[in-house]
Write an enzyme that holds these catalytic residues in place. Structure first.
Site, PDB file in Angstrom:
ATOM      1  N   GLY A 193       0.852  -1.181   0.000  1.00  0.00           N
ATOM      2  CA  GLY A 193       0.000   0.000   0.000  1.00  0.00           C
ATOM      3  C   GLY A 193       0.885   1.228   0.000  1.00  0.00           C
ATOM      4  N   ASP A 228       9.167  -6.132   7.340  1.00  0.00           N
ATOM      5  CA  ASP A 228       8.608  -4.803   7.100  1.00  0.00           C
ATOM      6  C   ASP A 228       9.526  -4.031   6.150  1.00  0.00           C
ATOM      7  OD1 ASP A 228       6.583  -2.933   7.475  1.00  0.00           O
ATOM      8  OD2 ASP A 228       7.668  -1.884   9.059  1.00  0.00           O
ATOM      9  N   GLU A 229       8.971  -3.036   5.484  1.00  0.00           N
ATOM     10  CA  GLU A 229       9.715  -2.211   4.522  1.00  0.00           C
ATOM     11  C   GLU A 229      10.366  -3.087   3.451  1.00  0.00           C
ATOM     12  OE1 GLU A 229       9.063   0.779   4.716  1.00  0.00           O
ATOM     13  OE2 GLU A 229       8.999   1.489   6.794  1.00  0.00           O
ATOM     14  N   ALA A 230       9.666  -4.136   3.040  1.00  0.00           N
ATOM     15  CA  ALA A 230      10.257  -5.138   2.159  1.00  0.00           C
ATOM     16  C   ALA A 230      10.629  -4.592   0.780  1.00  0.00           C
ATOM     17  CB  ALA A 230       9.306  -6.320   2.007  1.00  0.00           C
ATOM     18  N   GLY A 259      -0.664   2.333   7.028  1.00  0.00           N
ATOM     19  CA  GLY A 259      -0.697   1.463   8.206  1.00  0.00           C
ATOM     20  C   GLY A 259      -0.012   0.121   8.026  1.00  0.00           C
TER      21      GLY A 259
END
Ligand SMILES: [Zn+2]
Length: 240
Positions: free
Chosen positions: A46, A123-125, A51
């Site tokens: 997204g 996260d932050e892939a 979020g």
């Protein structure tokens, strides 16, 4: 793939964890007696501010409450430290992913310490390398470890990040995060505009750290496609 090849692949799937010899082999149960499940690589994407990190931490919380053990990784979190921080104030320690880090080695080393790993939260892939995404797929296919990746799809030029592209290609499941971020015009926000000196820029390094606060030198603003393309940041930026 032929049916025979599929069956072979299925039989070749090893049991999870470092102690699988103790668990027996064809019982299709994990080291703690739970039935083995088919691990999966899932990519949740997204725009900024939607979020993603909050959802990553919520997912970690939900899984650990069920007795599962996981590792949380990140790269270039806004805190610039080895942790995940979210805009609504949640934070969690995380392992910083570097180019030289092999995610499979990370899992194997954790197993070697006697700690189970059932899943990875990445996260932050989109800031990871393509090699890291291949490693994620290998963790699912060869280690029966679930991998949940969260990240942006596109950069400030509206082009896919290489790791995001690979995730779209390889993931078992891809889901757009359904927390609406709106453009200033009220349409759904889709693209991440990089704003320098009050203007949308379309050239430069793919990754430049900024925030979504107006005060930052380099900041990002989520826009609908129409206003991303026209570069119109809306009245809010001058009224505030
Ligand atoms: Zn708009």
């Amino acid at each position: 793939m032929t049916d025979d090849a599929a069956a072979l692949t299925c039989l070749a799937r090893p049991l999870p964890g470092p102690d699988h010899t103790r668990a027996g082999c064809a019982a299709a149960r994990g080291v703690d007696g739970r039935p083995l499940h088919a691990a999966a690589l899932k990519f949740f994407w997204g725009p900024m501010d939607c979020g993603k990190s909050t959802m990553a931490l919520q997912m970690n919380h939900n899984h650990s409450r069920q007795g599962r053990r996981g590792l949380v990784t990140t790269r270039i979190d806004r805190s610039l430290g080895p942790k995940i921080t979210t805009r609504i104030g949640l934070a969690h320690e995380a392992i910083e992913v570097t180019d030289s880090l092999d995610l499979r080695t990370l899992v194997r080393d954790t197993w070697a310490e006697g700690v189970r790993v059932d899943y990875l939260i990445c996260d932050e892939a989109s800031f990871y390398s393509v090699a890291h995404v291949e490693q994620m797929a290998d963790l699912v296919d060869s280690y029966d470890v679930d991998v949940y990746a969260f990240g942006l799809a596109t950069d400030f030029r509206s082009c896919l990040f290489p790791a995001a592209q690979r995730l779209f290609e390889l993931a078992d499941e891809v889901a757009r995060i359904q927390v609406e971020v709106l453009c200033w015009c009220g349409r759904e926000g889709l693209l991440n505009a990089r704003v320098v000196g009050g203007r949308v820029v379309r050239e430069g390094a793919q990754v430049v750290i900024g925030d979504t606060m107006d005060s930052a030198d380099v900041r990002y603003q989520v826009l609908c496609r129409r206003h991303y393309r026209s570069g119109d940041l809306g009245p809010a930026t001058t009224d505030r």
